[in-house]
Design an enzyme around this catalytic site. Structure first.
Site, mmCIF file in Angstrom:
data_model
loop_
_atom_site.group_PDB
_atom_site.id
_atom_site.type_symbol
_atom_site.label_atom_id
_atom_site.label_comp_id
_atom_site.label_asym_id
_atom_site.label_seq_id
_atom_site.Cartn_x
_atom_site.Cartn_y
_atom_site.Cartn_z
ATOM 1 N N GLY A 100 -20.013 -0.920 -4.518
ATOM 2 C CA GLY A 100 -20.769 0.284 -4.166
ATOM 3 C C GLY A 100 -22.270 0.098 -4.164
ATOM 4 O O GLY A 100 -22.985 0.763 -3.413
ATOM 5 N N LEU A 135 -17.668 -4.105 2.818
ATOM 6 C CA LEU A 135 -18.873 -3.414 2.371
ATOM 7 C C LEU A 135 -19.158 -3.671 0.893
ATOM 8 O O LEU A 135 -20.051 -3.048 0.311
ATOM 9 C CB LEU A 135 -18.755 -1.908 2.638
ATOM 10 C CG LEU A 135 -18.665 -1.544 4.121
ATOM 11 C CD1 LEU A 135 -18.492 -0.039 4.304
ATOM 12 C CD2 LEU A 135 -19.890 -2.032 4.875
ATOM 13 N N GLY A 136 -18.404 -4.589 0.298
ATOM 14 C CA GLY A 136 -18.710 -5.028 -1.049
ATOM 15 C C GLY A 136 -18.615 -3.939 -2.087
ATOM 16 O O GLY A 136 -17.966 -2.906 -1.917
ATOM 17 N N TYR A 169 0.863 -1.182 0.000
ATOM 18 C CA TYR A 169 0.000 0.000 0.000
ATOM 19 C C TYR A 169 0.898 1.230 0.000
ATOM 20 O O TYR A 169 1.487 1.597 0.997
ATOM 21 C CB TYR A 169 -0.905 0.033 1.226
ATOM 22 C CG TYR A 169 -1.814 -1.164 1.399
ATOM 23 C CD1 TYR A 169 -2.091 -2.028 0.347
ATOM 24 C CD2 TYR A 169 -2.392 -1.439 2.635
ATOM 25 C CE1 TYR A 169 -2.923 -3.125 0.521
ATOM 26 C CE2 TYR A 169 -3.220 -2.532 2.816
ATOM 27 C CZ TYR A 169 -3.477 -3.371 1.766
ATOM 28 O OH TYR A 169 -4.292 -4.464 1.950
ATOM 29 N N PHE A 174 -12.803 -6.053 1.891
ATOM 30 C CA PHE A 174 -13.931 -5.586 1.095
ATOM 31 C C PHE A 174 -15.239 -5.851 1.848
ATOM 32 O O PHE A 174 -16.202 -6.381 1.270
ATOM 33 C CB PHE A 174 -13.932 -6.283 -0.255
ATOM 34 C CG PHE A 174 -14.464 -5.448 -1.398
ATOM 35 C CD1 PHE A 174 -14.374 -4.073 -1.382
ATOM 36 C CD2 PHE A 174 -15.056 -6.045 -2.491
ATOM 37 C CE1 PHE A 174 -14.848 -3.309 -2.425
ATOM 38 C CE2 PHE A 174 -15.547 -5.303 -3.539
ATOM 39 C CZ PHE A 174 -15.431 -3.929 -3.505
#
Length: 309
Positions: A227, A224-225, A66, A222
């Site tokens: 959008g 919250l998957g 990152y 991820f």
């Protein structure tokens, strides 16, 4: 809709000796566009990290890729010397070539590199970037199919024996299945697995069950998957409205309730959203509620997104 105030474990113990709050923070987005370079607003990133710790976050997830490197360094700038109860998890074993290699236009999307000499180098780099003598939890970011797993994990075990790593985990790039997790545990004591998992994409449920049965922390990335799951047209809106919460809070609460071994790392660059995410503890769900949430998502046809390799 009825709820219950039945016990919801707030903490999880990693490797029998690291007890952390189950709502942590994923720092990946505290970088530039494409997870490349420094954050656009370093002062905001530092303020957000400090606010997370103030609100009780005791687990922060990062990786050498990152930035690369800048994500670990901003954590050090914000929080070093670290609170005694703060666990920083970092990862190594993925290459970066530029800001587009982790986008849908990237080719290839994931480039693993698990050569032992590279992993040793990256552990040393992470120790330097974070200002640590020992990394509490170090995860193999991706299992490199070109290198024997015994060599990859064996190098991490050697570093563990040398006191540079406290605990070892694996990250699913792609997914670490239950069978694969079972197979690799003969090479190292695996205390955590980080897999793509959320209410819209439950393909990793068998790995989650395996983790729960074997006292392994399960870290959904991820969470919250896509959008569409928590966006303006979220299928969770009707249920979230009944509870007086946001779709994001409902999706996070579902993950907390689905297993006591889930350790959440929702990421954000907004202090407001951070505070909303951590307020998820106020919500309690019944088995009926959990079923209603999954049914609503499944019937909506919400897009399930998975990276390519």
């Amino acid at each position: 809709m009825t709820t219950t105030l039945s016990s919801l474990p707030q903490t999880l113990t990693i490797g029998n000796d690291l007890t952390v709050n189950r709502l942590g923070y994923g720092a990946m987005h505290l970088t530039g566009p494409g997870m490349w370079g420094d954050p656009a607003n370093p002062a905001n990133a530092i303020a957000l990290l400090r606010r997370a710790v103030e609100l009780g976050v005791t687990f922060i997830d990062t990786a050498d890729s990152y930035g690369p490197g800048s994500n670990e360094r901003i954590i050090r700038r914000a929080l070093h010397p670290y609170p005694d109860d703060l666990v920083i998890c970092t990862k190594g074993g993925l290459l970066r070539s530029g800001p587009k290699d982790w986008t849908r236009e990237g080719d290839p999307y994931i480039v693993p590199l698990g050569r032992p000499e590279y992993l040793r180098q990256q552990v040393e780099v992470s120790l330097y970037n974070l200002g640590l003598d020992c990394i509490d939890l170090y995860q193999l970011h991706s299992i490199d199919p070109a290198v024997p797993v015994a060599d990859q994990l064996g190098e991490l075990v050697t570093l563990q024996q040398q006191g540079k790593i406290r605990h070892i985990g694996v990250s699913g790039q792609p997914e670490v299945t239950a069978d694969k997790l079972d197979a690799i545990r003969k090479y190292a004591n695996i205390v955590a697995v980080e897999n793509l998992f959320n209410v819209a994409d439950r393909a990793g449920i068998e790995a989650l069950r395996y983790a729960q049965d074997n006292d392994i922390a399960f870290i959904p990335w991820f969470p919250l998957g896509h959008g569409d799951l928590v966006g303006p047209d979220s299928p969770l809106h009707p249920i979230a409205t009944e509870f007086g919460v946001t779709p994001s809070q409902l999706a996070l609460s579902w993950l907390l309730h689905v297993s006591p071994n889930t350790l959440l790392i929702p990421g954000t660059t907004s202090i407001t959203h951070l505070e909303q995410n951590l307020a998820t503890w106020d919500l309690r769900l019944t088995a009926r509620d959990l079923a209603a949430i999954t049914t609503a998502v499944d019937q909506s046809g919400v897009e399930v997104w998975r990276p390519t390799r």
